[in-house]
Design a protein around this motif. Structure first.
Motif, PDB file in Angstrom:
ATOM      1  N   GLU A 122     -10.270  -2.742  -6.353  1.00 36.59           N
ATOM      2  CA  GLU A 122      -9.453  -3.679  -5.578  1.00 36.59           C
ATOM      3  C   GLU A 122      -8.537  -4.501  -6.482  1.00 36.59           C
ATOM      4  N   LYS A 123      -8.033  -3.874  -7.521  1.00 41.59           N
ATOM      5  CA  LYS A 123      -7.068  -4.510  -8.410  1.00 41.59           C
ATOM      6  C   LYS A 123      -5.684  -4.003  -8.008  1.00 41.59           C
ATOM      7  N   TYR A 124      -4.760  -4.941  -7.807  1.00 41.70           N
ATOM      8  CA  TYR A 124      -3.418  -4.605  -7.326  1.00 41.70           C
ATOM      9  C   TYR A 124      -2.356  -5.075  -8.309  1.00 41.70           C
ATOM     10  N   GLU A 125      -1.208  -4.407  -8.255  1.00 42.11           N
ATOM     11  CA  GLU A 125      -0.043  -4.843  -9.023  1.00 42.11           C
ATOM     12  C   GLU A 125       1.137  -4.964  -8.071  1.00 42.11           C
ATOM     13  N   SER A 126       2.039  -5.873  -8.398  1.00 45.14           N
ATOM     14  CA  SER A 126       3.248  -6.061  -7.600  1.00 45.14           C
ATOM     15  C   SER A 126       4.390  -5.268  -8.217  1.00 45.14           C
ATOM     16  N   CYS A 127       5.145  -4.613  -7.360  1.00 48.01           N
ATOM     17  CA  CYS A 127       6.300  -3.836  -7.790  1.00 48.01           C
ATOM     18  C   CYS A 127       7.535  -4.356  -7.063  1.00 48.01           C
ATOM     19  N   LYS A 128       8.507  -4.792  -7.833  1.00 46.27           N
ATOM     20  CA  LYS A 128       9.760  -5.267  -7.258  1.00 46.27           C
ATOM     21  C   LYS A 128      10.747  -4.108  -7.191  1.00 46.27           C
ATOM     22  N   VAL A 129      11.504  -4.047  -6.115  1.00 47.94           N
ATOM     23  CA  VAL A 129      12.579  -3.065  -6.011  1.00 47.94           C
ATOM     24  C   VAL A 129      13.782  -3.684  -6.703  1.00 47.94           C
ATOM     25  N   VAL A 130      14.094  -3.187  -7.886  1.00 42.73           N
ATOM     26  CA  VAL A 130      15.210  -3.707  -8.677  1.00 42.73           C
ATOM     27  C   VAL A 130      16.532  -3.234  -8.088  1.00 42.73           C
ATOM     28  N   GLU A 131      16.548  -1.969  -7.662  1.00 42.41           N
ATOM     29  CA  GLU A 131      17.774  -1.396  -7.105  1.00 42.41           C
ATOM     30  C   GLU A 131      17.394  -0.339  -6.075  1.00 42.41           C
TER      31      GLU A 131
END
Length: 127
Positions: free
Chosen positions: A99-108
């Motif tokens: 249950e470890k999560y990472e955040s991913c931003k949409v750069v483009e």
């Protein structure tokens, strides 16, 4: 004239920052489907490393990651991860079963191309 000269640098900074602003996702409908992950990099300016993976974002909050390993003992590997859209970003499970999560931003996101910034930068193309 003097006032114009003082405002120009501020306007330039504003446009530079807005051009590099991350894309805010409203929901998962903007990313649903199959994507080819073809490159990854440490930063946008560093050299890209070619990879061959397929990511499929499903409507039920599942991300299926498929990869081929021609040199390994298995020909294909499929992993199911959980994901969600929170605060305009993709929040995905780091590894299955944890249950470890990472955040991913949409750069483009332009046309069928998308760049994600997670731990690394991922370069994807919609199938």
């Amino acid at each position: 004239m003097n006032r114009c000269v003082k405002i120009l640098p501020l306007v330039a900074i504003f446009f530079t920052l807005s051009a590099n602003a991350d894309v805010q996702l409203k929901d998962n409908s903007e990313i649903l489907g199959k994507w080819n992950l073809h490159d990854e990099a440490v930063s946008l300016t560093s050299p890209k490393k070619a990879v061959t993976q397929e990511w499929e974002f499903k409507a039920d909050g599942t991300l299926i990651s498929s990869a081929s390993d021609v040199a390994g003992r298995i020909s294909a590997l499929k992993i199911a991860l959980k994901y969600s859209i929170e605060n305009g970003e993709i929040r995905k499970q780091s590894s299955p079963g944890r249950e470890k999560y990472e955040s991913c931003k949409v750069v483009e996101k332009e046309g069928s191309n998308m760049i994600l910034k997670c731990t690394y930068f991922f370069f994807l193309t919609k199938k």
